[in-house]
Motif scaffolding. Structure first.
Motif, PDB file in Angstrom:
ATOM      1  N   HIS A 347      54.423  79.815  59.212  1.00 36.53           N
ATOM      2  CA  HIS A 347      55.502  79.849  60.205  1.00 36.53           C
ATOM      3  C   HIS A 347      54.946  80.012  61.622  1.00 36.53           C
ATOM      4  O   HIS A 347      55.478  79.432  62.578  1.00 36.53           O
ATOM      5  CB  HIS A 347      56.472  80.993  59.892  1.00 36.53           C
ATOM      6  N   GLY A 348      53.874  80.778  61.761  1.00 34.85           N
ATOM      7  CA  GLY A 348      53.272  80.947  63.080  1.00 34.85           C
ATOM      8  C   GLY A 348      52.743  79.632  63.624  1.00 34.85           C
ATOM      9  O   GLY A 348      52.901  79.316  64.809  1.00 34.85           O
ATOM     10  N   ARG A 349      52.089  78.845  62.745  1.00 34.28           N
ATOM     11  CA  ARG A 349      51.593  77.531  63.183  1.00 34.28           C
ATOM     12  C   ARG A 349      52.749  76.624  63.600  1.00 34.28           C
ATOM     13  O   ARG A 349      52.666  75.907  64.605  1.00 34.28           O
ATOM     14  CB  ARG A 349      50.802  76.877  62.055  1.00 34.28           C
ATOM     15  N   ALA A 350      53.815  76.650  62.804  1.00 31.70           N
ATOM     16  CA  ALA A 350      54.982  75.817  63.147  1.00 31.70           C
ATOM     17  C   ALA A 350      55.563  76.246  64.490  1.00 31.70           C
ATOM     18  O   ALA A 350      55.930  75.403  65.326  1.00 31.70           O
ATOM     19  CB  ALA A 350      56.031  75.925  62.048  1.00 31.70           C
ATOM     20  N   SER A 351      55.660  77.550  64.713  1.00 31.24           N
ATOM     21  CA  SER A 351      56.221  78.054  65.968  1.00 31.24           C
ATOM     22  C   SER A 351      55.398  77.580  67.155  1.00 31.24           C
ATOM     23  O   SER A 351      55.950  77.130  68.176  1.00 31.24           O
ATOM     24  CB  SER A 351      56.268  79.585  65.934  1.00 31.24           C
ATOM     25  N   ARG A 352      54.091  77.653  67.041  1.00 35.49           N
ATOM     26  CA  ARG A 352      53.240  77.228  68.161  1.00 35.49           C
ATOM     27  C   ARG A 352      53.373  75.723  68.417  1.00 35.49           C
ATOM     28  O   ARG A 352      53.364  75.281  69.566  1.00 35.49           O
ATOM     29  CB  ARG A 352      51.786  77.623  67.882  1.00 35.49           C
ATOM     30  N   TRP A 353      53.505  74.948  67.345  1.00 32.36           N
ATOM     31  CA  TRP A 353      53.667  73.484  67.537  1.00 32.36           C
ATOM     32  C   TRP A 353      54.971  73.195  68.283  1.00 32.36           C
ATOM     33  O   TRP A 353      54.989  72.404  69.222  1.00 32.36           O
ATOM     34  CB  TRP A 353      53.662  72.778  66.182  1.00 32.36           C
ATOM     35  N   PHE A 354      56.049  73.839  67.831  1.00 30.43           N
ATOM     36  CA  PHE A 354      57.337  73.585  68.474  1.00 30.43           C
ATOM     37  C   PHE A 354      57.344  74.066  69.918  1.00 30.43           C
ATOM     38  O   PHE A 354      57.965  73.450  70.785  1.00 30.43           O
ATOM     39  CB  PHE A 354      58.464  74.254  67.692  1.00 30.43           C
ATOM     40  N   GLU A 355      56.663  75.176  70.200  1.00 33.88           N
ATOM     41  CA  GLU A 355      56.595  75.649  71.586  1.00 33.88           C
ATOM     42  C   GLU A 355      55.923  74.604  72.466  1.00 33.88           C
ATOM     43  O   GLU A 355      56.409  74.287  73.559  1.00 33.88           O
ATOM     44  CB  GLU A 355      55.817  76.957  71.652  1.00 33.88           C
TER      45      GLU A 355
END
Length: 916
Positions: A347-355
């Motif tokens: 989820h952290g990786r996904a959050s950084r991508w979306f940011e």
């Protein structure tokens, strides 16, 4: 403009090769073209979405489709209707321009915006199917209210299709009785044995004999999700019959078993990819690379798609995909069971991508899912200034319960943004509590007190300087809500003093709140001074919409003071400001309605109606929140001036339906206007019932806030005397008017003074025809009214005022103003003779007669034909038809098809003896 991620919700899912043709399902759906609503209700995995997508491939020619795949982010009305508008605009470019932006407005009712869109949809020359896929994810009272409004008024060429796991909270029974509903259930979607056989043949699996097919159909109960999983499990098996015989039980057991079978047969690389990317609602190559921390995401998606592993393409370029809901649920369950330790990192990786992609909403959602609440709070804090400016308060409010209160208390910039979102949603209790938590950051405190404070965390340093001013601004707003006007002014003054040097918006807001406090107490000159300062700040901040909103308030005050010319100049100045902008500024329609209101006071009824219609041409969605009720009020008064009291009352009822309270004092309440119209139409009991219901009596202590109510009561009492010669009613009116006059004169409310003086003369006239003083109030009213051009306040007095004016005219025979008022006291006709000069082509008694073509259109407006059918009958385009219709409405002084037909009947325009 919608983001690329949002656009993926608007694509019709691609159908796989080898799809089983199911004519019995498509035949049922064909009835959609004759229905308002289609509901396809069945549990997960029954092929609801596929059934609709397959049917749309054979939908009627010249039809269009607006598809929306809903998700849980669409549960709030603002988000839902914004997504619906994106789907509609993707199908019909230009439809409802400005509506998505207007939807973000705080406290704005949805219905007027939907009405504007429905009017445009009614002009379509083809069928439109609006598909709301996975409606169960948003179903609830908040969404149902707007949906019911939509369905009740849906044009015949527009059809709504819902796929859902449960029946929606909509009036299905009513639609069913009317024959306006098509329903498909799980029983309709289950695969028959023949369809099961066809599916396995086209899937390329092992050959199944009739016994195997019958067993599969029986064990799965025709559930396509289980059949798909079974087909995958049967690949490369030689023992198909024994495999089929080996599973049994309910659907959930079968799916658990088959998913395990499917996953177990995948290479470890594919299995890991499926599990890790199951956290994503939508997938694309780069995003998958980021989440899995490996390359080749695009190629893997293509591999998974080719393997028929429940992956659907969401766009024509096969860039975005999503897993089937049922398959995704099972993958997530396996991920939690087998690799839960990976969840925070994924989820952290996904959050950084979306940011990095500029997608704040999914970035925050994944940060929260990762348990990284500090990161989520920082993302929200950085995004809030833009989101508040774009009126995305509903999304912000959805984040509030997801972040711990202790964390928010330590982050004052985040907290102040939450407070703004809560205030916009009317949650004053929540806003007040969070404001108290902020006091320790902005108020002077002792060293001991500061030692116990939480450490301040600020991510957006540019917003830190605004804190002291904003805290005082919100305290001022809450005090205004409480009716504590002294405290409102105190906090507003502090906000002005503490606002950051470049924070024009906070200072402007404080000046406006101070103005509202003064307005509420009748300190009108002080209110105007404060509004002037606030509007200067709004202009510097470039906030033209709020400046136009303040212009309306200023004009309202100027009208109360009797300054028609100044009020007109205020509205015209607003129009001048927005004329310099490249597009239409929200609030521009309100300026036209405001000018129309002034014209109506000067008895230019036709001009007023035309300006209201002009405002509607711009689009109701571009009006400020209260414009929906304001223009109906102006048209109600215009209808009353034409003696169409039934139409006026209908418009007031419509205005009440869309009216809502805001920070402005409601000094001319709609219930009181309705009571005036009831009294004028002879319904004295209804008018008196209004006074009882609202506790308005002659003995009340008078105040500016209720002045309109008490003047209304005086009108009702005079009407009662006319009806039953009640002396107590007459004396009550005369005494009340004397008290009202003193109060209005002391307050400098010349607009009220003029009306009170006219009514005083009428009261004295009724008290005795021989009274010599009955002309004096009217004489004073004329002295005050003539410089400003007032007409309507005299004209609505009817024959009584006309008789008094004629007496004054004998004393002042040279007065052109008196002659004009005497002529105006004859009701402007809805039928019969016209009081205005002008031609009477075709025997019409209209200021601006209808052409022969317009009469032809008017006749057809009285039929059941919709817009496209009317255009075809007349052999014209829809645009030409709209032009004719607008001209007809303008000339007849109406704003709807129904009103036009009624007015035509009153004028006998469509009969053989018109004009006789």
């Amino acid at each position: 403009m919608a983001s690329p991620l949002v656009h993926t919700k608007l694509y019709i899912p691609r159908l796989r090769r080898g799809l089983v043709v199911r004519p019995r399902v498509s035949d049922r759906l064909d009835a959609a073209a004759e229905s308002k609503l289609v509901v396809i209700s069945a549990p997960a995995g029954f092929g609801k979405t596929t059934a609709v997508a397959a049917w749309l491939e054979r939908a009627p020619e010249h039809s269009s489709v607006a598809w929306l795949s809903l998700d849980e982010g669409d549960r709030e009305p603002v988000a839902f209707w914004t997504s619906v508008m994106a789907a509609l605009q993707a199908s019909v470019p230009g439809l409802g321009d400005g509506v998505p932006e207007a939807l973000q407005s705080a406290h704005r009712p949805i219905e007027p915006l939907l009405a504007a869109v429905l009017n445009e949809l009614g002009d379509l020359d083809h069928d439109l199917f609006l598909v709301l896929d996975d409606y169960h994810l948003v179903d609830g009272p908040a969404i149902a209210e707007g949906m019911v409004f939509l369905l009740d008024r849906l044009p015949s060429s527009v059809h709504v299709v819902l796929t859902t796991r449960a029946d929606p909270a909509l009036p299905l029974a009513r639609l069913r009785v009317r024959g306006e509903l098509v329903e498909l259930r799980a029983s309709d979607l289950r695969f028959t044995p023949g369809e099961v056989a066809a599916y396995f043949t086209q899937a390329g699996g092992p050959e199944l004999d009739e016994t195997d097919v019958a067993a599969l159909a029986s064990r799965t109960e025709g559930w396509i999700a289980a059949l798909q999983l079974a087909a995958l499990s049967l690949q490369d098996r030689a023992d198909a019959s024994s495999f089929i015989a080996g599973f049994s039980g309910d659907n959930r057991y079968i799916v658990d078993y088959l998913v395990e079978e499917v996953l177990a047969r995948q290479p470890e690389q594919v299995r890991a990819f499926l599990l890790q990317t199951s956290i994503l609602d939508r997938l694309t190559g780069d995003l998958c690379d980021a989440v899995t921390a490996q390359g080749g995401g695009k190629a893997m998606l293509e591999t998974v798609s080719r393997a028929n592993l429940f992956l659907a393409s969401l766009d024509e370029t096969r860039t975005w995909y999503r897993y089937h809901n049922l398959f995704a649920d099972m993958l997530k369950t396996r991920l939690r069971d087998e690799r839960s330790d990976q969840l925070p990192e994924l989820h952290g990786r996904a959050s950084r991508w979306f940011e990095q992609a500029g997608e704040t909403v999914p970035a925050v959602a994944h940060a929260i899912a990762a348990g990284d609440l500090d990161r989520a709070a920082g993302l929200v804090e950085l995004a809030m200034p833009v989101m508040l400016r774009e009126r995305q308060e509903a999304t912000i409010r959805g984040w509030i319960p997801l972040l711990p209160d202790a964390m928010v208390r330590a982050r004052p910039v985040l907290a102040i943004g939450f407070i703004g979102a809560l205030m916009s949603g009317g949650d004053f209790v929540g806003a007040r509590s969070r404001l108290r938590d902020l006091d320790h950051f902005v108020r002077p405190r002792s060293g001991a007190e500061r030692a116990s404070d939480p450490e301040m965390v600020v991510v957006d340093e540019s917003e830190r300087a605004r804190l002291p001013g904003l805290v005082e601004l919100y305290w001022a707003a809450l005090a205004l809500v409480d009716g504590d006007l002294t405290t409102t002014r105190q906090h507003a003054k502090a906000a002005i003093e503490l606002a950051a040097p470049a924070d024009d918006l906070t200072r402007a807001g404080a000046w406006v709140l101070s103005a509202l406090a003064s307005w509420s107490t009748g300190e009108l000159d002080e209110a105007l001074r404060a509004y002037s300062a606030g509007m200067d700040g709004l202009l510097r901040a470039g906030n033209l919409s709020d400046l136009l909103g303040s212009s309306i308030a200023v004009a309202d005050i100027e009208l109360t003071q009797g300054h028609l010319g100044r009020a007109l100049a205020t509205f015209e100045h607003g129009l001048q400001l927005v004329s310099r902008e490249p597009g239409v500024v929200r609030g521009t329609p309100d300026m036209y309605v405001g000018v129309g209101r002034i014209l109506l006071e000067r008895d230019d009824v036709l001009g007023a109606v035309r300006l209201v219609l002009r405002s509607q041409e711009l689009g109701e969605h571009l009006g400020l929140p209260q414009n929906a009720y304001r223009w109906r009020r102006v048209l109600a008064l215009a209808s009353a001036r034409k003696d169409d009291l039934e139409g006026a009352l209908e418009l007031v009822d419509q205005a009440q339906a869309v009216h809502f309270a805001d920070f402005s004092p409601d000094v001319t309440p709609l219930p009181a206007l309705k009571a005036r119209l009831e009294a004028a139409s002879g319904n004295i009991d209804a008018a008196l019932a209004w006074a009882t219901e609202h506790s308005i009596t002659e003995a009340d202590e008078l105040s500016y806030l209720h002045e309109y109510d008490h003047i209304t009561l005086a009108r009702v009492l005079l009407a009662r005397f006319d009806a039953d010669r009640s002396q107590p009613a007459l004396q009550g009116a005369v005494t009340l008017l004397e008290r009202l006059l003193v109060a209005a004169e002391l307050g400098g409310r010349t607009g009220s003074v003029i009306e009170i003086l006219v009514l005083q003369s009428l009261g004295l006239q009724r008290d005795g025809a021989g009274r010599t003083d009955m002309l004096e109030p009217l004489r004073r009213a004329l002295e005050l009214a003539e410089p400003e051009g007032y007409v309507q306040v005299f004209a609505t007095g009817g024959p009584g005022v006309r008789a008094l004016l004629q007496q004054l005219a004998r004393q002042q025979p040279a007065s052109a103003y008196l002659r004009r008022l005497i002529d105006a006291c004859v009701v402007q006709p809805a039928s019969g003779e016209s009081t205005a000069p002008g031609g009477h082509a075709n025997g019409q008694q209209l200021l601006d007669p209808l052409s022969d073509r317009e009469l032809e259109v008017l006749r057809l407006l009285g039929t059941d034909l919709d817009g496209p059918d009317l255009a075809r009958r007349l052999s014209v385009s829809l645009n030409t038809l709209r032009t004719h219709t607008k001209n007809i409405y303008s000339k007849l002084g109406v704003n709807s098809r129904r009103a036009a037909v009624r007015r035509a009947a009153e004028l006998e325009l469509l009969t053989g003896n018109r004009g006789s």
